[in-house]
Motif scaffolding. Structure first.
Motif, mmCIF file in Angstrom:
data_model
loop_
_atom_site.group_PDB
_atom_site.id
_atom_site.type_symbol
_atom_site.label_atom_id
_atom_site.label_comp_id
_atom_site.label_asym_id
_atom_site.label_seq_id
_atom_site.Cartn_x
_atom_site.Cartn_y
_atom_site.Cartn_z
ATOM 1 N N VAL A 94 0.802 -1.094 0.093
ATOM 2 C CA VAL A 94 0.085 0.096 0.005
ATOM 3 C C VAL A 94 0.871 1.208 0.034
ATOM 4 C CG1 VAL A 94 -0.016 0.052 2.424
ATOM 5 C CG2 VAL A 94 -1.988 1.220 1.162
ATOM 6 N N ARG A 95 0.540 2.102 -0.886
ATOM 7 C CA ARG A 95 1.357 3.244 -0.817
ATOM 8 C C ARG A 95 0.137 4.439 -0.713
ATOM 9 N NH1 ARG A 95 3.757 0.461 -4.700
ATOM 10 N NH2 ARG A 95 5.912 -0.188 -4.053
ATOM 11 N N ALA A 96 0.459 5.512 0.366
ATOM 12 C CA ALA A 96 -0.625 6.553 0.465
ATOM 13 C C ALA A 96 0.032 7.893 0.651
ATOM 14 C CB ALA A 96 -1.343 6.217 1.699
ATOM 15 N N ARG A 97 -0.580 8.892 0.578
ATOM 16 C CA ARG A 97 -0.226 10.271 0.789
ATOM 17 C C ARG A 97 -1.396 11.109 1.313
ATOM 18 N NH1 ARG A 97 -0.719 14.246 -3.333
ATOM 19 N NH2 ARG A 97 -2.218 13.617 -5.003
ATOM 20 N N ARG A 98 -0.973 12.081 2.052
ATOM 21 C CA ARG A 98 -1.891 13.326 2.453
ATOM 22 C C ARG A 98 -2.318 14.084 1.245
ATOM 23 N NH1 ARG A 98 -2.051 18.306 4.953
ATOM 24 N NH2 ARG A 98 -3.624 18.382 7.086
ATOM 25 N N THR A 99 -3.269 14.388 1.017
ATOM 26 C CA THR A 99 -3.883 15.377 -0.193
ATOM 27 C C THR A 99 -4.219 16.628 0.189
ATOM 28 O OG1 THR A 99 -5.924 14.362 -0.334
ATOM 29 C CG2 THR A 99 -4.291 13.325 -1.634
ATOM 30 N N GLY A 100 -4.390 16.974 1.680
ATOM 31 C CA GLY A 100 -4.848 18.202 2.109
ATOM 32 C C GLY A 100 -5.538 18.107 3.555
ATOM 33 N N GLY A 101 -5.858 19.322 3.651
ATOM 34 C CA GLY A 101 -6.659 19.389 5.225
ATOM 35 C C GLY A 101 -6.163 20.565 6.147
ATOM 36 N N GLY A 102 -6.338 20.376 7.170
ATOM 37 C CA GLY A 102 -6.114 21.688 8.267
ATOM 38 C C GLY A 102 -5.685 20.972 9.505
ATOM 39 N N ARG A 103 -6.317 21.972 10.631
ATOM 40 C CA ARG A 103 -5.534 21.338 11.952
ATOM 41 C C ARG A 103 -6.497 20.124 12.632
ATOM 42 N NH1 ARG A 103 -3.591 24.834 16.118
ATOM 43 N NH2 ARG A 103 -5.291 24.079 17.399
ATOM 44 N N THR A 104 -7.778 20.123 12.147
ATOM 45 C CA THR A 104 -8.309 18.795 12.814
ATOM 46 C C THR A 104 -8.902 17.724 11.671
ATOM 47 O OG1 THR A 104 -10.446 20.182 12.301
ATOM 48 C CG2 THR A 104 -9.347 20.668 14.557
ATOM 49 N N VAL A 105 -9.080 18.210 10.494
ATOM 50 C CA VAL A 105 -9.373 17.044 9.516
ATOM 51 C C VAL A 105 -8.282 17.232 8.422
ATOM 52 C CG1 VAL A 105 -11.122 16.324 7.867
ATOM 53 C CG2 VAL A 105 -11.782 17.296 10.062
ATOM 54 N N PHE A 106 -8.079 15.917 7.777
ATOM 55 C CA PHE A 106 -7.166 15.830 6.657
ATOM 56 C C PHE A 106 -7.722 14.866 5.746
ATOM 57 C CE2 PHE A 106 -5.400 12.381 9.438
ATOM 58 C CZ PHE A 106 -4.999 11.430 8.504
ATOM 59 N N PHE A 107 -7.159 15.041 4.488
ATOM 60 C CA PHE A 107 -7.659 13.933 3.356
ATOM 61 C C PHE A 107 -6.456 13.114 3.026
ATOM 62 C CE2 PHE A 107 -10.260 17.720 3.519
ATOM 63 C CZ PHE A 107 -11.417 17.395 3.827
ATOM 64 N N ALA A 108 -6.644 12.001 2.568
ATOM 65 C CA ALA A 108 -5.684 11.005 2.073
ATOM 66 C C ALA A 108 -6.170 10.190 0.926
ATOM 67 C CB ALA A 108 -5.040 10.459 3.198
ATOM 68 N N VAL A 119 -2.398 -2.527 -9.873
ATOM 69 C CA VAL A 119 -3.273 -1.729 -8.979
ATOM 70 C C VAL A 119 -4.541 -2.712 -8.444
ATOM 71 C CG1 VAL A 119 -4.116 0.340 -8.238
ATOM 72 C CG2 VAL A 119 -2.324 0.380 -9.481
ATOM 73 N N LEU A 120 -4.410 -3.108 -7.333
ATOM 74 C CA LEU A 120 -5.845 -3.786 -6.904
ATOM 75 C C LEU A 120 -6.861 -3.118 -6.315
ATOM 76 C CD1 LEU A 120 -3.627 -6.639 -5.274
ATOM 77 C CD2 LEU A 120 -4.334 -6.651 -7.617
ATOM 78 N N ALA A 121 -6.730 -2.076 -5.717
ATOM 79 C CA ALA A 121 -7.797 -1.211 -5.131
ATOM 80 C C ALA A 121 -7.170 0.102 -4.567
ATOM 81 C CB ALA A 121 -8.034 -1.899 -3.627
ATOM 82 N N THR A 122 -8.162 1.169 -4.652
ATOM 83 C CA THR A 122 -7.484 2.484 -4.190
ATOM 84 C C THR A 122 -8.645 3.092 -3.349
ATOM 85 O OG1 THR A 122 -9.086 3.496 -6.015
ATOM 86 C CG2 THR A 122 -6.584 2.895 -6.557
ATOM 87 N N ALA A 123 -8.317 4.298 -2.503
ATOM 88 C CA ALA A 123 -9.279 4.732 -1.857
ATOM 89 C C ALA A 123 -8.871 6.289 -1.480
ATOM 90 C CB ALA A 123 -9.246 3.992 -0.550
ATOM 91 N N ALA A 124 -9.912 6.878 -1.241
ATOM 92 C CA ALA A 124 -9.892 8.241 -0.617
ATOM 93 C C ALA A 124 -10.598 8.613 0.634
ATOM 94 C CB ALA A 124 -10.162 9.282 -1.843
ATOM 95 N N GLY A 125 -10.022 9.261 1.413
ATOM 96 C CA GLY A 125 -10.619 9.365 2.690
ATOM 97 C C GLY A 125 -10.536 10.558 3.227
#
Length: 142
Positions: A94-108, A119-125
């Motif tokens: 699995v390879r992942a990266r933070r894509t944005g966000g702030g002090r309390t919430v982030f996206f990855a 590539v078998l599966a992807t996710a965004a959260g």
């Protein structure tokens, strides 16, 4: 190489056999060897195994801190998953990266691949930081 950190080497992640192999401000990489009990009734990796790895990767990507800094922790708010292909055996990465966000919430975002590079599966959260005791003490001093 496996990186040992208290947050990675305990609990469910340890039970699943996920190993953190790279952890930087740019992203995270983890590996896991499939075991027979991780397969569904079709002898393919269970979707929950993919989701566990994707959640692990995204969460770790957003919680990276420099050495000597109190650890960051998070909880998952949402995780949208795409199942693209399956596997029956071998090692998953699995390879992942933070894509944005702030002090309390982030996206990855994250992707799982097999040893052939498929590539078998992807996710965004979306993830919420939660305060750890060490981090609270540090922030109270500021």
């Amino acid at each position: 190489m496996t990186l040992e950190t208290p947050r990675v080497s305990t609990g469910f992640n340890r039970h699943m056999g996920i190993q953190l192999t790279e952890w930087t401000a740019e992203g995270v990489e983890g590996r896991m060897l499939l075991r027979p009990e991780m397969l569904n009734s079709n002898d393919m990796v269970h979707g929950g195994v993919f989701m566990t790895m994707l959640d692990f990767g995204c969460g770790m990507a957003g919680c990276h801190v420099p050495p000597g800094t109190p650890p960051r922790r998070c909880v998952t708010l949402s995780l949208t998953t795409n199942f693209l292909a399956s596997a029956r055996e071998g090692e998953l990465t699995v390879r992942a990266r933070r894509t944005g966000g702030g002090r309390t919430v982030f996206f990855a975002e994250a992707a799982i691949s097999d040893t052939a590079g498929r590539v078998l599966a992807t996710a965004a959260g979306a993830f919420r930081y939660i305060a750890s005791e060490d981090r609270r003490k540090t922030e109270d001093k500021q």
